[in-house]
Design a protein around this motif. Structure first.
Motif, PDB file in Angstrom:
ATOM      1  N   ASP A  36      -5.789 -21.128 -25.851  1.00 47.67           N
ATOM      2  CA  ASP A  36      -6.864 -21.281 -26.839  1.00 47.67           C
ATOM      3  C   ASP A  36      -7.236 -19.936 -27.447  1.00 47.67           C
ATOM      4  N   GLU A  37      -7.342 -18.917 -26.594  1.00 43.16           N
ATOM      5  CA  GLU A  37      -7.678 -17.576 -27.082  1.00 43.16           C
ATOM      6  C   GLU A  37      -6.611 -17.059 -28.035  1.00 43.16           C
ATOM      7  N   ARG A  38      -5.344 -17.254 -27.664  1.00 45.03           N
ATOM      8  CA  ARG A  38      -4.252 -16.805 -28.516  1.00 45.03           C
ATOM      9  C   ARG A  38      -4.277 -17.547 -29.866  1.00 45.03           C
ATOM     10  N   LEU A  39      -4.544 -18.835 -29.808  1.00 43.51           N
ATOM     11  CA  LEU A  39      -4.561 -19.643 -31.032  1.00 43.51           C
ATOM     12  C   LEU A  39      -5.666 -19.173 -31.978  1.00 43.51           C
ATOM     13  N   ARG A  40      -6.826 -18.867 -31.417  1.00 48.31           N
ATOM     14  CA  ARG A  40      -7.950 -18.418 -32.250  1.00 48.31           C
ATOM     15  C   ARG A  40      -7.675 -17.072 -32.905  1.00 48.31           C
ATOM     16  N   SER A  41      -6.882 -16.241 -32.214  1.00 53.62           N
ATOM     17  CA  SER A  41      -6.614 -14.903 -32.744  1.00 53.62           C
ATOM     18  C   SER A  41      -5.434 -14.872 -33.719  1.00 53.62           C
ATOM     19  N   ALA A  42      -4.703 -15.976 -33.818  1.00 50.96           N
ATOM     20  CA  ALA A  42      -3.519 -16.021 -34.686  1.00 50.96           C
ATOM     21  C   ALA A  42      -3.910 -15.892 -36.155  1.00 50.96           C
ATOM     22  N   LEU A  43      -2.977 -15.374 -36.946  1.00 52.30           N
ATOM     23  CA  LEU A  43      -3.119 -15.176 -38.388  1.00 52.30           C
ATOM     24  C   LEU A  43      -4.152 -14.109 -38.737  1.00 52.30           C
ATOM     25  N   SER A  44      -4.644 -13.399 -37.729  1.00 54.54           N
ATOM     26  CA  SER A  44      -5.563 -12.287 -37.993  1.00 54.54           C
ATOM     27  C   SER A  44      -4.742 -11.046 -38.307  1.00 54.54           C
ATOM     28  N   PRO A  45      -5.348 -10.059 -38.983  1.00 56.86           N
ATOM     29  CA  PRO A  45      -4.610  -8.815 -39.253  1.00 56.86           C
ATOM     30  C   PRO A  45      -4.135  -8.184 -37.943  1.00 56.86           C
ATOM     31  N   GLY A  46      -3.005  -7.568 -37.979  1.00 58.94           N
ATOM     32  CA  GLY A  46      -2.465  -6.929 -36.786  1.00 58.94           C
ATOM     33  C   GLY A  46      -1.435  -7.793 -36.085  1.00 58.94           C
ATOM     34  N   GLU A  47      -0.869  -7.266 -35.022  1.00 57.25           N
ATOM     35  CA  GLU A  47       0.200  -7.940 -34.278  1.00 57.25           C
ATOM     36  C   GLU A  47      -0.389  -9.022 -33.375  1.00 57.25           C
ATOM     37  N   PRO A  48       0.110 -10.254 -33.459  1.00 56.47           N
ATOM     38  CA  PRO A  48      -0.374 -11.314 -32.563  1.00 56.47           C
ATOM     39  C   PRO A  48      -0.049 -10.989 -31.104  1.00 56.47           C
ATOM     40  N   GLU A  49      -0.817 -11.570 -30.195  1.00 55.06           N
ATOM     41  CA  GLU A  49      -0.570 -11.385 -28.760  1.00 55.06           C
ATOM     42  C   GLU A  49       0.318 -12.538 -28.277  1.00 55.06           C
ATOM     43  N   HIS A  50       1.604 -12.273 -28.183  1.00 53.70           N
ATOM     44  CA  HIS A  50       2.558 -13.298 -27.761  1.00 53.70           C
ATOM     45  C   HIS A  50       2.520 -13.454 -26.239  1.00 53.70           C
ATOM     46  N   LEU A  51       3.086 -14.553 -25.745  1.00 53.83           N
ATOM     47  CA  LEU A  51       2.930 -14.891 -24.330  1.00 53.83           C
ATOM     48  C   LEU A  51       4.219 -15.465 -23.752  1.00 53.83           C
ATOM     49  N   LEU A  52       4.560 -15.021 -22.539  1.00 52.81           N
ATOM     50  CA  LEU A  52       5.689 -15.585 -21.786  1.00 52.81           C
ATOM     51  C   LEU A  52       5.129 -16.340 -20.589  1.00 52.81           C
ATOM     52  N   ILE A  53       5.550 -17.598 -20.433  1.00 50.90           N
ATOM     53  CA  ILE A  53       5.111 -18.431 -19.313  1.00 50.90           C
ATOM     54  C   ILE A  53       6.338 -18.849 -18.516  1.00 50.90           C
ATOM     55  N   THR A  54       6.358 -18.525 -17.235  1.00 50.98           N
ATOM     56  CA  THR A  54       7.476 -18.916 -16.386  1.00 50.98           C
ATOM     57  C   THR A  54       6.965 -19.662 -15.157  1.00 50.98           C
ATOM     58  N   GLY A  55       7.881 -20.341 -14.494  1.00 52.65           N
ATOM     59  CA  GLY A  55       7.548 -21.085 -13.283  1.00 52.65           C
ATOM     60  C   GLY A  55       8.770 -21.850 -12.820  1.00 52.65           C
ATOM     61  N   LEU A  56       8.766 -22.262 -11.575  1.00 53.83           N
ATOM     62  CA  LEU A  56       9.890 -23.023 -11.039  1.00 53.83           C
ATOM     63  C   LEU A  56       9.977 -24.381 -11.722  1.00 53.83           C
ATOM     64  N   PRO A  57      11.159 -25.001 -11.726  1.00 53.02           N
ATOM     65  CA  PRO A  57      11.292 -26.326 -12.355  1.00 53.02           C
ATOM     66  C   PRO A  57      10.317 -27.336 -11.748  1.00 53.02           C
ATOM     67  N   GLY A  58       9.716 -28.158 -12.615  1.00 52.19           N
ATOM     68  CA  GLY A  58       8.869 -29.243 -12.128  1.00 52.19           C
ATOM     69  C   GLY A  58       7.450 -28.869 -11.791  1.00 52.19           C
ATOM     70  N   THR A  59       7.008 -27.653 -12.138  1.00 52.36           N
ATOM     71  CA  THR A  59       5.651 -27.235 -11.789  1.00 52.36           C
ATOM     72  C   THR A  59       4.616 -27.626 -12.841  1.00 52.36           C
ATOM     73  N   GLY A  60       5.049 -28.280 -13.917  1.00 50.32           N
ATOM     74  CA  GLY A  60       4.097 -28.796 -14.892  1.00 50.32           C
ATOM     75  C   GLY A  60       3.961 -27.996 -16.172  1.00 50.32           C
ATOM     76  N   LYS A  61       4.870 -27.037 -16.405  1.00 55.06           N
ATOM     77  CA  LYS A  61       4.774 -26.205 -17.613  1.00 55.06           C
ATOM     78  C   LYS A  61       4.874 -27.051 -18.884  1.00 55.06           C
ATOM     79  N   SER A  62       5.905 -27.875 -18.957  1.00 50.07           N
ATOM     80  CA  SER A  62       6.137 -28.674 -20.165  1.00 50.07           C
ATOM     81  C   SER A  62       5.015 -29.673 -20.400  1.00 50.07           C
ATOM     82  N   THR A  63       4.532 -30.295 -19.322  1.00 47.70           N
ATOM     83  CA  THR A  63       3.427 -31.249 -19.456  1.00 47.70           C
ATOM     84  C   THR A  63       2.200 -30.563 -20.039  1.00 47.70           C
TER      85      THR A  63
END
Length: 317
Positions: A36-63
């Motif tokens: 939510d924080e990243r989404l609110r800050s998007a399209l603002s001047p400056g470089e966006p804060e990108h994010l990497l999310i990792t986890g073992l298979p089946g831990t609920g990332k895609s859901t």
């Protein structure tokens, strides 16, 4: 409608509830807040804060990522369509040209399958601006590092970097741990992903067992009115920890099969015997009694040996 038909519909509804379960326990809430924080800050001047999310298979990332995307649907205006969040599941062995086309298709472009890599990329960058897209989520990023070597990974990283522009959308890369190789081979791309988050499996160790039990109790409520053993009991929670490695996908699969098995019983219920059968059918077909966490003869050793469901090699991603 007959009683049998009513029962069948109820079992189907219960199974669907389990399948679509989404629990907002602490790490899920934390990740949703970060998105939510990243989404609110998007399209603002400056470089966006990108994010990497990792986890073992089946831990609920895609859901979780699908849930977040549905919270921000497209908005149809009189002369244009706003697409705040785009979710893309990267298929195995894909190419950059194909990937660009997939993103265009998800954004609703009628020309998603036209042009070469460069032309599709130009179309994509244009559409991102026109649709005021604030976030693009690339799920299963590990598929991008499953093909080719360092040079290929660097090229893929360079393509992603083209979407990382000041005042542009936030990019979220998600996958199992080896997805980190994509950043490891491209220093400029890595510098744009300052924060990385790891989605942990549930655990029955120490104080963590209380959270695991709480999650299982929420599943138990979904099973109503089907009689069920106390899933929040500490001993049962530990059985689930062994049987699923704390992975939400495995918990869902196990319980859905248990519901299906119960539906065939004269007196439908989910007990230890039902769960033991479900474990063999959907988690570990070669399990002996000693390697089945729901069987009285289970030897209490984690299922991480070679060829077992949660072998250490698989956990390293």
């Amino acid at each position: 409608m007959s009683t049998l038909q009513t029962i069948q519909i109820n079992f189907s509804q219960i199974s669907q509830k389990v399948s679509s379960a989404f629990g907002k326990f602490p790490q899920v809430t934390s990740l949703l807040n970060t998105l939510d924080e990243r989404l609110r800050s998007a399209l603002s001047p400056g470089e966006p804060e990108h994010l990497l999310i990792t986890g073992l298979p089946g831990t609920g990332k895609s859901t979780l990522l699908n849930h977040f995307t549905k919270l921000h649907p497209s908005i149809v205006h009189e002369e244009w369509t706003e697409v705040p969040v785009v979710y893309v599941e990267i298929p195995p062995r894909t190419t950059i040209k194909a990937l660009a086309g997939i993103v265009l298709r998800e954004m609703g472009s009628p020309y998603w399958d036209k042009g070469d890599e460069a032309q599709r990329t130009i179309q994509l960058r244009t559409l991102i601006i026109a649709c005021k897209t604030r976030m693009i989520i690339f799920d299963e990023v590990n598929h991008l590092v499953d093909r080719g070597g360092v040079r290929t990974h660097y090229h893929v990283g360079d393509w992603i970097k083209q979407l990382c522009r000041p005042g542009g959308p936030v990019l979220v890369l998600a996958g199992i741990p080896r997805a980190e190789l994509l950043l490891a081979t491209n220093a400029q791309l890595r510098s744009r992903f300052g924060e990385q988050m790891f989605v942990h499996a549930l655990s029955a160790n120490g104080e963590d067992i209380k959270l695991f039990s709480k999650v299982l109790k929420s599943f138990e409520r979904m099973l109503l009115p089907l009689p069920c053993i106390d899933l929040g009991d500490a001993a049962v929670t530990r059985q689930f920890a062994f049987a699923t490695d704390g992975r939400l996908r495995s918990i869902c699969h196990l319980l859905r099969r248990a519901v299906a098995i119960a539906s065939q019983q004269p007196n439908p219920k989910i007990d230890g015997q039902t769960l033991a059968q479900a474990f063999v059918e959907v988690v570990y077909r070669e399990a002996t009694h000693e390697r089945n966490p729901f069987h009285p003869k289970f030897n209490g050793i984690a299922l991480t040996r070679a060829k077992e469901p949660f072998a250490q090699e698989a956990q390293r991603g």
